[in-house]
Design a protein around this motif. Structure first.
Motif, PDB file in Angstrom:
ATOM      1  N   UNK A 125      50.989 -30.517-112.868  1.00 20.86           N
ATOM      2  CA  UNK A 125      51.479 -30.452-114.241  1.00 20.86           C
ATOM      3  C   UNK A 125      52.995 -30.351-114.269  1.00 20.86           C
ATOM      4  N   UNK A 126      53.544 -29.497-113.391  1.00 22.06           N
ATOM      5  CA  UNK A 126      54.997 -29.327-113.354  1.00 22.06           C
ATOM      6  C   UNK A 126      55.654 -30.663-113.006  1.00 22.06           C
ATOM      7  N   UNK A 127      55.094 -31.378-112.036  1.00 22.46           N
ATOM      8  CA  UNK A 127      55.692 -32.648-111.612  1.00 22.46           C
ATOM      9  C   UNK A 127      55.699 -33.658-112.751  1.00 22.46           C
ATOM     10  N   UNK A 128      54.606 -33.713-113.488  1.00 24.77           N
ATOM     11  CA  UNK A 128      54.498 -34.724-114.540  1.00 24.77           C
ATOM     12  C   UNK A 128      55.310 -34.322-115.779  1.00 24.77           C
ATOM     13  N   UNK A 129      55.218 -33.056-116.179  1.00 20.74           N
ATOM     14  CA  UNK A 129      55.772 -32.664-117.489  1.00 20.74           C
ATOM     15  C   UNK A 129      57.183 -32.112-117.437  1.00 20.74           C
ATOM     16  N   UNK A 130      57.548 -31.421-116.337  1.00 21.19           N
ATOM     17  CA  UNK A 130      58.838 -30.737-116.345  1.00 21.19           C
ATOM     18  C   UNK A 130      60.019 -31.681-116.543  1.00 21.19           C
ATOM     19  N   UNK A 131      60.026 -32.891-115.915  1.00 22.87           N
ATOM     20  CA  UNK A 131      61.182 -33.770-116.140  1.00 22.87           C
ATOM     21  C   UNK A 131      61.480 -34.016-117.611  1.00 22.87           C
ATOM     22  N   UNK A 132      60.444 -34.175-118.414  1.00 22.51           N
ATOM     23  CA  UNK A 132      60.681 -34.365-119.853  1.00 22.51           C
ATOM     24  C   UNK A 132      61.379 -33.144-120.444  1.00 22.51           C
TER      25      UNK A 132
ATOM     26  N   UNK B 115      57.087 -32.986-103.761  1.00 22.00           N
ATOM     27  CA  UNK B 115      58.538 -32.917-103.871  1.00 22.00           C
ATOM     28  C   UNK B 115      59.150 -34.321-103.935  1.00 22.00           C
ATOM     29  N   UNK B 116      58.600 -35.233-103.115  1.00 21.23           N
ATOM     30  CA  UNK B 116      59.099 -36.614-103.114  1.00 21.23           C
ATOM     31  C   UNK B 116      58.798 -37.264-104.460  1.00 21.23           C
ATOM     32  N   UNK B 117      57.527 -37.134-104.901  1.00 21.79           N
ATOM     33  CA  UNK B 117      57.128 -37.731-106.180  1.00 21.79           C
ATOM     34  C   UNK B 117      57.973 -37.157-107.312  1.00 21.79           C
ATOM     35  N   UNK B 118      58.193 -35.852-107.280  1.00 21.30           N
ATOM     36  CA  UNK B 118      58.929 -35.190-108.335  1.00 21.30           C
ATOM     37  C   UNK B 118      60.351 -35.759-108.458  1.00 21.30           C
ATOM     38  N   UNK B 119      60.991 -35.978-107.301  1.00 22.75           N
ATOM     39  CA  UNK B 119      62.370 -36.472-107.369  1.00 22.75           C
ATOM     40  C   UNK B 119      62.425 -37.869-107.983  1.00 22.75           C
ATOM     41  N   UNK B 120      61.499 -38.743-107.584  1.00 18.46           N
ATOM     42  CA  UNK B 120      61.478 -40.101-108.129  1.00 18.46           C
ATOM     43  C   UNK B 120      61.184 -40.045-109.621  1.00 18.46           C
ATOM     44  N   UNK B 121      60.163 -39.312-109.983  1.00 14.40           N
ATOM     45  CA  UNK B 121      59.718 -39.238-111.381  1.00 14.40           C
ATOM     46  C   UNK B 121      60.779 -38.575-112.260  1.00 14.40           C
TER      47      UNK B 121
END
Lengths: 155, 155, 155, 155, 155
Positions: A125-132, B115-121
């Motif tokens: 969830x953090x990976x998908x939503x936090x960037x927004x 961590x890798x996915x998070x940086x790209x996203x």
């Protein structure tokens, strides 16, 4: 055979009193858990000054209400209190036993499993939503407050 | 053969006591994890002042409730506590083993991949969305706070 | 041939001890990554004051639970710990290698490309949208906070 | 046989008075639970200065109103108060008994069961929902406030 | 037979006066419950300075208005006040009786039943809803405020 019987009864009573020596028989609701039903005559029936019946009837009403309550409760308690207490003792023992030996350890296992799931799910969830959220956090990045203190009017 | 048997029983008991020398047998719920079921007679049954039965019945109720609870729990614990403890010991050992040797390292691998996915996203989302946020941040750029301290009335 | 064998075993052991001289064998979870499964007897099983079984059974339960956990975990670790450690070592080596030599440089390239796109895109969005934000910033330009410090009554 | 009867009646009356010796027969609404119907003549009927009838009629109205109320209430109470008090005594006894011996222990059991459900449900909800809350918490992570104090205009 | 009749009437009147000795026959609206209809001539009819008719007519209007009101009210009250007071006395007695002997005890019973329902319902609602509130409380966990004070422009 009357005397030995009376003696036995007396002995039994003294045994019961010894076993319940710490029991408060005067204040039987120490923790006020049944305060809701602690209802006396004056909480239920009252005649205001403008409407008072004959004094004898009022005395009679008081006697009937308190007397009937007193004896009806005593009779009910006499026959039902012991078996009901027995049933609740069994029920609470079973619940206590299950709670101690099954529920608490199971909840501990549940916590551990949940901890693993939580870490995986939080990561996703953090990976998908936090960037927004981070992107839109910039909305608050430009707050500029200009302080304009008016000059003292006394100078 | 009675004497040696009794001796052996005594020796066994002393061994058990030696092995459990640090166990608190008085306060068996040090961390209050089962405080919910720490329920005594006065938490369940109470007669308020307005409804009190015969004293003997009240004493009897107390004896029945506490006595039945005491012995019923003891009997249940006598026959079920040891096997249940055995089962939970196995369950917790397996969970602990899996958690230490499988779950924790796997979660570490998961963190690295994430961590890798998070940086790209994050890069993609920030690039697309942040300019809008920055643009609209100017909404808050013009906050002007005027301090108007009223002159001291005592001067 | 018994003596040389024992000597060899002793030599091997001393070699292992020399190689692991900095390893903390007492506190094996320095960073508390497996604190979740750091569960002792008193975290799982507890008898509150209102429900206590026979003392001997309680001692037995403690012995069974802690003993079974102790030996079951030892047995599992004895046979499974070494191969599992081997597998994780391979997995982490591969992930580390890919991360260092492929993922990180690629993410750097990705950042640079994104930076160019971001500047173009930010320029376009700011040009189109910021005027609106600036226009509506005046909404907050009239916030007037009046500080009224009460005079000290003690002077 | 008139004399013994009168004596018996007198004795009965004295018994009733002894049993109700603490009863307040003057102020029969100590706790003001029926203050709503404490309505006298002047609360219902009033002639303002601008519209006053004949004095004799006014006196008559007062006599009729208060007299009828007084005797009608007395008659109603004479025949109905005792049986109604009896019925309420039975009703309150039953409610009190059920409350003490069934409802309170049942609510205790309900609390314990609810406690288990609550822990499971809290765990599930927290696991599913908290990550979203944590992710969107970042929206507030970038608040940057720039203070721009205008230079003193007195310099 | 005229004299005895007058005597009897006088006696009756003196009885009535004795019974109503505390009645205020001058101010018959002690509590001002009918202040709304305490309307005199000058509250209804008035000629301002700019529109004044003939004085005689004005005197006549006053006489007619007050006189008709006075005698019409007296007549109505003479025939209707007593029976109406009787009816209201009966109505208020019945209402008072039902209120005291039925409504108040019933409301007490209602309170007790409501207390049980309240505890069950509170438990259910708290169990279902509180976890969500706890989960979303994390939204406010990430507030981080960065103060950036611009350097003094006077340096």
């Amino acid at each position: 055979s009357k005397k030995p019987r009376r003696e036995r009864a007396q002995r039994e009573r003294s045994v019961v009193e010894n076993l319940t020596v710490g029991l408060n028989v005067i204040d039987r609701d120490d923790k006020h858990i049944n305060e809701t039903v602690n209802i006396n005559f004056e909480d239920v029936i009252a005649e205001p000054d403008a409407a008072q019946g004959i004094e004898a009837i009022w005395r009679g009403v008081f006697l009937i209400f308190t007397g009937v309550r007193f004896w009806a409760y005593r009779l009910l308690a006499l026959f039902l209190a012991i078996p009901i207490a027995f049933v609740w003792a069994i029920v609470f023992t079973l619940i206590t036993f299950v709670y101690i030996w099954v529920a608490t350890p199971f909840l501990k296992v549940f916590d551990i499993l949940l901890n693993i799931i939580r870490r995986v799910w939080t990561g996703l969830v953090m990976t998908v939503c936090e960037p927004f959220a981070l992107a839109f956090a910039s909305v608050f990045s430009g707050i500029r407050i200009k302080h304009q203190s008016k000059p003292d009017s006394e100078v």
